[in-house]
Write a protein that holds these residues in place. Structure first.
Motif, PDB file in Angstrom:
ATOM      1  N   ALA A 133      -3.410  15.902  28.283  1.00 21.23           N
ATOM      2  CA  ALA A 133      -2.846  16.120  29.615  1.00 21.23           C
ATOM      3  C   ALA A 133      -3.554  15.616  30.544  1.00 21.23           C
ATOM      4  N   ILE A 134      -4.852  15.172  30.610  1.00 18.57           N
ATOM      5  CA  ILE A 134      -5.663  14.750  31.734  1.00 18.57           C
ATOM      6  C   ILE A 134      -6.237  13.199  31.467  1.00 18.57           C
ATOM      7  N   GLU A 135      -6.691  12.960  30.364  1.00 19.34           N
ATOM      8  CA  GLU A 135      -7.152  11.650  30.002  1.00 19.34           C
ATOM      9  C   GLU A 135      -6.235  10.705  29.874  1.00 19.34           C
ATOM     10  N   SER A 136      -5.216  10.907  29.134  1.00 22.58           N
ATOM     11  CA  SER A 136      -3.884  10.008  29.088  1.00 22.58           C
ATOM     12  C   SER A 136      -3.054  10.070  30.420  1.00 22.58           C
ATOM     13  N   GLU A 137      -3.131   8.893  30.827  1.00 25.12           N
ATOM     14  CA  GLU A 137      -2.585   8.584  32.384  1.00 25.12           C
ATOM     15  C   GLU A 137      -1.182   7.749  32.274  1.00 25.12           C
ATOM     16  N   ASP A 138      -0.437   8.077  30.888  1.00 21.96           N
ATOM     17  CA  ASP A 138       0.889   7.257  31.242  1.00 21.96           C
ATOM     18  C   ASP A 138       1.400   7.478  32.249  1.00 21.96           C
ATOM     19  N   ASP A 139       1.655   8.521  32.817  1.00 27.33           N
ATOM     20  CA  ASP A 139       2.765   8.981  33.946  1.00 27.33           C
ATOM     21  C   ASP A 139       2.115   8.505  35.131  1.00 27.33           C
ATOM     22  N   ARG A 140       0.722   7.983  35.306  1.00 24.51           N
ATOM     23  CA  ARG A 140       0.105   7.667  36.379  1.00 24.51           C
ATOM     24  C   ARG A 140      -0.138   6.133  36.781  1.00 24.51           C
ATOM     25  N   ILE A 141       0.288   5.419  35.561  1.00 22.67           N
ATOM     26  CA  ILE A 141      -0.117   4.179  35.751  1.00 22.67           C
ATOM     27  C   ILE A 141       1.318   3.276  35.438  1.00 22.67           C
ATOM     28  N   ASP A 142       1.482   2.300  36.467  1.00 15.59           N
ATOM     29  CA  ASP A 142       2.560   1.131  36.383  1.00 15.59           C
ATOM     30  C   ASP A 142       2.120   0.509  34.963  1.00 15.59           C
ATOM     31  N   ILE A 143       2.884   0.508  34.184  1.00 16.76           N
ATOM     32  CA  ILE A 143       2.543  -0.227  32.933  1.00 16.76           C
ATOM     33  C   ILE A 143       2.591  -1.741  33.074  1.00 16.76           C
ATOM     34  N   ASP A 144       3.664  -2.231  34.092  1.00 17.15           N
ATOM     35  CA  ASP A 144       3.496  -3.946  34.183  1.00 17.15           C
ATOM     36  C   ASP A 144       2.640  -4.246  35.128  1.00 17.15           C
ATOM     37  N   THR A 145       2.212  -3.783  36.142  1.00 20.71           N
ATOM     38  CA  THR A 145       0.982  -4.162  36.808  1.00 20.71           C
ATOM     39  C   THR A 145      -0.381  -3.495  36.495  1.00 20.71           C
ATOM     40  N   GLY A 146      -0.404  -2.266  35.876  1.00 24.59           N
ATOM     41  CA  GLY A 146      -1.856  -1.908  35.690  1.00 24.59           C
ATOM     42  C   GLY A 146      -2.303  -1.063  36.791  1.00 24.59           C
ATOM     43  N   PHE A 147      -1.667  -1.031  37.921  1.00 21.95           N
ATOM     44  CA  PHE A 147      -2.285  -0.228  39.109  1.00 21.95           C
ATOM     45  C   PHE A 147      -1.639   1.185  39.048  1.00 21.95           C
ATOM     46  N   TYR A 148      -2.510   2.062  39.454  1.00 23.21           N
ATOM     47  CA  TYR A 148      -1.894   3.443  39.566  1.00 23.21           C
ATOM     48  C   TYR A 148      -0.545   3.318  40.606  1.00 23.21           C
ATOM     49  N   ASN A 149       0.163   4.473  40.387  1.00 21.96           N
ATOM     50  CA  ASN A 149       1.656   4.484  40.889  1.00 21.96           C
ATOM     51  C   ASN A 149       1.555   5.265  41.990  1.00 21.96           C
ATOM     52  N   ARG A 150       2.853   5.487  42.736  1.00 24.91           N
ATOM     53  CA  ARG A 150       2.839   6.534  43.879  1.00 24.91           C
ATOM     54  C   ARG A 150       2.434   7.852  43.535  1.00 24.91           C
ATOM     55  N   ARG A 151       2.809   8.350  42.297  1.00 27.10           N
ATOM     56  CA  ARG A 151       2.575   9.809  41.953  1.00 27.10           C
ATOM     57  C   ARG A 151       0.879   9.824  42.010  1.00 27.10           C
ATOM     58  N   ALA A 152       0.288   8.950  41.455  1.00 33.00           N
ATOM     59  CA  ALA A 152      -1.095   9.153  41.304  1.00 33.00           C
ATOM     60  C   ALA A 152      -1.833   9.026  42.715  1.00 33.00           C
ATOM     61  N   LEU A 153      -1.415   8.195  43.512  1.00 35.97           N
ATOM     62  CA  LEU A 153      -1.962   8.227  44.877  1.00 35.97           C
ATOM     63  C   LEU A 153      -1.539   9.552  45.466  1.00 35.97           C
ATOM     64  N   GLN A 154      -0.685  10.139  45.373  1.00 35.04           N
ATOM     65  CA  GLN A 154      -0.059  11.231  45.994  1.00 35.04           C
ATOM     66  C   GLN A 154      -1.291  12.307  45.550  1.00 35.04           C
ATOM     67  N   THR A 155      -1.501  12.591  44.239  1.00 38.20           N
ATOM     68  CA  THR A 155      -2.074  13.431  43.472  1.00 38.20           C
ATOM     69  C   THR A 155      -3.580  13.141  43.954  1.00 38.20           C
ATOM     70  N   ASP A 156      -4.165  12.074  43.794  1.00 38.84           N
ATOM     71  CA  ASP A 156      -5.627  11.764  44.168  1.00 38.84           C
ATOM     72  C   ASP A 156      -6.022  11.829  45.686  1.00 38.84           C
ATOM     73  N   LEU A 157      -4.935  11.453  46.608  1.00 36.63           N
ATOM     74  CA  LEU A 157      -5.130  11.825  48.133  1.00 36.63           C
ATOM     75  C   LEU A 157      -5.153  13.126  48.419  1.00 36.63           C
ATOM     76  N   ASN A 158      -4.173  13.841  47.787  1.00 28.71           N
ATOM     77  CA  ASN A 158      -4.153  15.363  48.002  1.00 28.71           C
ATOM     78  C   ASN A 158      -5.535  16.104  47.529  1.00 28.71           C
ATOM     79  N   SER A 159      -6.148  15.498  46.332  1.00 25.54           N
ATOM     80  CA  SER A 159      -7.301  16.084  45.599  1.00 25.54           C
ATOM     81  C   SER A 159      -8.474  15.777  46.792  1.00 25.54           C
TER      82      SER A 159
END
Length: 653
Positions: free
Chosen positions: A226-252
């Motif tokens: 649920a946490i260490e697997s970050e497939d839903d947070r990473i853009d596979i093509d670029t390897g960068f974190y995606n919009r969802r990850a930015l929103q989650t991390d900044l909110n934290s």
């Protein structure tokens, strides 16, 4: 020991190993997955690996100890048992403190290992570890009696108390950071608490049911999924974190009151990449600049929200660091970038440095900054401080547009048009204005592009058309000698399914003469839209509407394609008229434009007329209609009706 007793002991050992072996297998699987996914660089990842390794080594040591148990009378076997017990306590004592640190990392809390606060939190762990380390001398935690039986001592209670304290601290941290976590992470951490508490409770009640390690391994596997697997947070093509990850991390970060610097890199000439590479891949920009960005910040501080926008975060940093990094990035963009072995591309970038939470208050603000276009009049490569006021203005304009219709803040103004020959009133152009309680009067140049990006332009265009239809139905325009009212249309709206039916439906609803309505479309339309647009224009002309091409001379459209559209009137932009007054070249452009349009049998209206000299110049060219401040600026409907009355009186006299 009797044979029967030995068999019973062996049976008991196998029962315990039935818990230890699955725990070891689960931990090994979790570690393999973690390393395969290459998610090992963050403090959170490293702490997770430590926790799983602790449980794995504990399971292995207890398995060895249980296999050696039937032979403890043997010196070597007994030594192995002692080593296994010592390693178990030494490692397992660190599990709960490690979990507390892991929860802090997941929640986005700032954890400085050598700060005074961290040392206070670590004191219990250090005390219990010290008790284990000196246990071979003082036997405070456990000891082996004269029959080599394992016996617990008073300090083991201290270890359990310490573990309980860290467990409670972890739960408190989770509760305080509850709003900073996604539902997925909340479930994973609650699952961990529940499974571990269940396993510990069962083993406490049934001492021979050694399920504590198994429950910990199972809980850690759930955390991995649920946490260490970050497939839903990473853009596979670029390897960068995606919009969802930015929103989650900044909110934290914001929930935990952590300060950070946010660097936003916006590529303003992204289209050049596709032209230079011949590729339709929108992620090429990220590929080109990724190696450079990795030299600036770790990969887990890099986010891509759009193909032409990348953001970097600098947690626990000061504004000076953000400003310095923004300037360094800007300097790098002055040099070309290499793509492949033989392509060099010069990318234009605007770098924005903003402090969180001083300037950027919420995660939504950061996303807004990433999505908001750079002001058209910007001439800076780095924006920071007061330069970011445009974001506040843009947000305010968006709010004004979104609430304008429901609050009746939009109003239609009218700018009259006249015949050139006798200066008699010809018609008027309907122009939208927005009156906002906070911002005051807003003009279309500012809010129309915003409305288009927000998807509200259709509603605004429909509002204008309805107001014009109401005005026509009142009978005032025709009674005062007007022949037409012009209504501007967005090409985006024209391309929408059902557009023809919707326009006809509004006109039919008010029962107005459609030939009284002149629909204006700007020249700067996409060449790919001509065929579809031609069909729309033809259909609406058959239904009675007239059409005008607005802002002729401001776009770069193909002339043949433009004039293949069945326009009745071509409106020459004011820039061409004004240039004709300033230079001979401008005059040539105006004269040739007028001649070409006349040869195509289109009527001509010239915008921006402000002086009698301009009128004299246009009189020689025999254009049809005039519009501009020489006659009237755009005015509200009530003032326009008064102007019509005056014009009617003057004409009659």
């Amino acid at each position: 020991m009797s044979v029967r007793g030995g068999e019973m002991m062996l049976k008991v050992n196998l029962f315990r190993i039935a818990f230890y072996a699955p725990a070891l297998l689960i931990c090994v699987t979790s570690l393999l997955f973690t390393f395969t996914q290459k998610r090992t660089d963050k403090a959170q990842n490293k702490t997770y690996i430590i926790m799983v390794s602790i449980v794995a080594l504990n399971a292995l040591s207890l398995m060895i100890g249980n296999f050696a148990e039937p032979y403890r009378d043997n010196g070597a076997a007994f030594f192995a048992i002692q080593v296994c017990e010592f390693s178990y306590f030494l490692l397992h004592t660190a599990l709960c403190p490690a979990f507390y640190y892991y929860v802090s990392c997941v929640c986005g809390a700032s954890v400085k290992l050598f700060s005074k606060k961290s040392l206070i939190y670590a004191s219990l762990f250090l005390i219990t570890e010290a008790a284990v380390l000196i246990n071979p001398i003082f036997h405070w935690v456990y000891y082996f009696d004269t029959d080599r039986e394992f016996t617990r001592n008073w300090a083991e209670v201290l270890i359990y108390i310490a573990a309980g304290v860290y467990f409670i601290l972890s739960m408190i941290k989770l509760l305080f950071s509850w709003n900073a976590l996604t539902a997925k992470r909340k479930v994973a951490l609650i699952y961990f608490f529940a499974i571990v508490i269940l396993g510990v409770s069962i083993q406490y009640v049934k001492i021979d049911v050694k399920c504590e390690l198994f429950s910990e391994a199972l809980a850690l596997m759930g955390v991995m999924i649920a946490i260490e697997s970050e497939d839903d947070r990473i853009d596979i093509d670029t390897g960068f974190y995606n919009r969802r990850a930015l929103q989650t991390d900044l909110n934290s970060y914001i929930v935990n009151k952590r300060k950070l610097q946010l660097i936003c890199i916006k590529i303003t000439n992204a289209e050049i990449v596709q032209k230079a590479t011949g590729s339709e891949n929108a992620d090429i920009i990220s590929d080109i600049i990724s190696d450079f960005l990795k030299t600036l910040v770790p990969r887990y501080y890099t986010y891509s929200t759009n193909p032409d926008t990348v953001l970097l975060t600098l947690p626990d940093s000061v504004p000076e660091n953000g400003a310095y990094l923004a300037k360094e990035i800007s300097i790098r963009f002055e040099e070309p970038w290499e793509y492949g072995s033989d392509i060099k591309i010069l990318l234009n970038a605007v770098v924005i440095a903003a402090a969180v939470p001083d300037r950027i208050k919420t995660a939504a603000d950061a996303i807004y900054m990433a999505d908001c276009p750079v002001p058209a009049n910007n001439d800076k490569s780095v924006l920071m401080g007061d330069d970011l006021d445009y974001l506040l203005r843009r947000a305010a304009v968006e709010h004004a547009v979104s609430t304008g219709l429901e609050k009746n803040n939009f109003e239609v103004y009218y700018q009259p048009t006249y015949y050139l020959k006798d200066r008699r009133l010809y018609g008027a152009e309907a122009l939208i204005r927005l009156h906002d309680d906070e911002l005051g009067n807003l003009y279309p140049d500012e809010f129309i592009p915003v409305a288009e990006q927000m998807g509200l332009i259709d509603a605004i265009d429909e509002f204008v058309l309805r107001e014009v239809c109401k005005f026509i139905k009142s009978g005032i325009p025709k009674a005062k000698g007007m022949e037409t009212l012009n209504v501007n249309l967005s090409v985006m709206e024209c391309m929408q399914p059902g557009f023809v039916e919707r326009i006809n439906g509004i006109a039919d609803e008010y029962g107005v003469d459609k030939s009284f309505i002149d629909l204006e479309i700007t020249e700067s339309i996409d060449a790919g839209d001509y065929k579809r647009l031609s069909e729309i224009v033809s259909q609406l002309k058959k239904d009675g509407f007239r059409f005008a091409m607005d802002d002729y001379g401001t776009g770069y459209s193909n002339m043949q394609s433009i004039f293949s559209l069945d326009f009745d009137v071509v409106k020459i932009d004011k820039s061409i008229l004004w240039s004709a007054e300033e230079s001979e070249l401008g005059k040539i452009i105006l004269e040739n434009s007028v001649r070409m349009i006349q040869q195509m049998n289109r009527e001509i209206l010239v915008e921006g007329v402000e002086t009698i000299h301009q009128i004299d110049m246009l009189d020689k060219l025999s254009v049809n209609y005039l519009q501009g401040y020489y006659f009237s600026k755009p005015i509200p409907k009530s003032e326009f009706v008064e102007l019509l009355e005056k014009q009617k009186t003057m004409h009659n006299s």
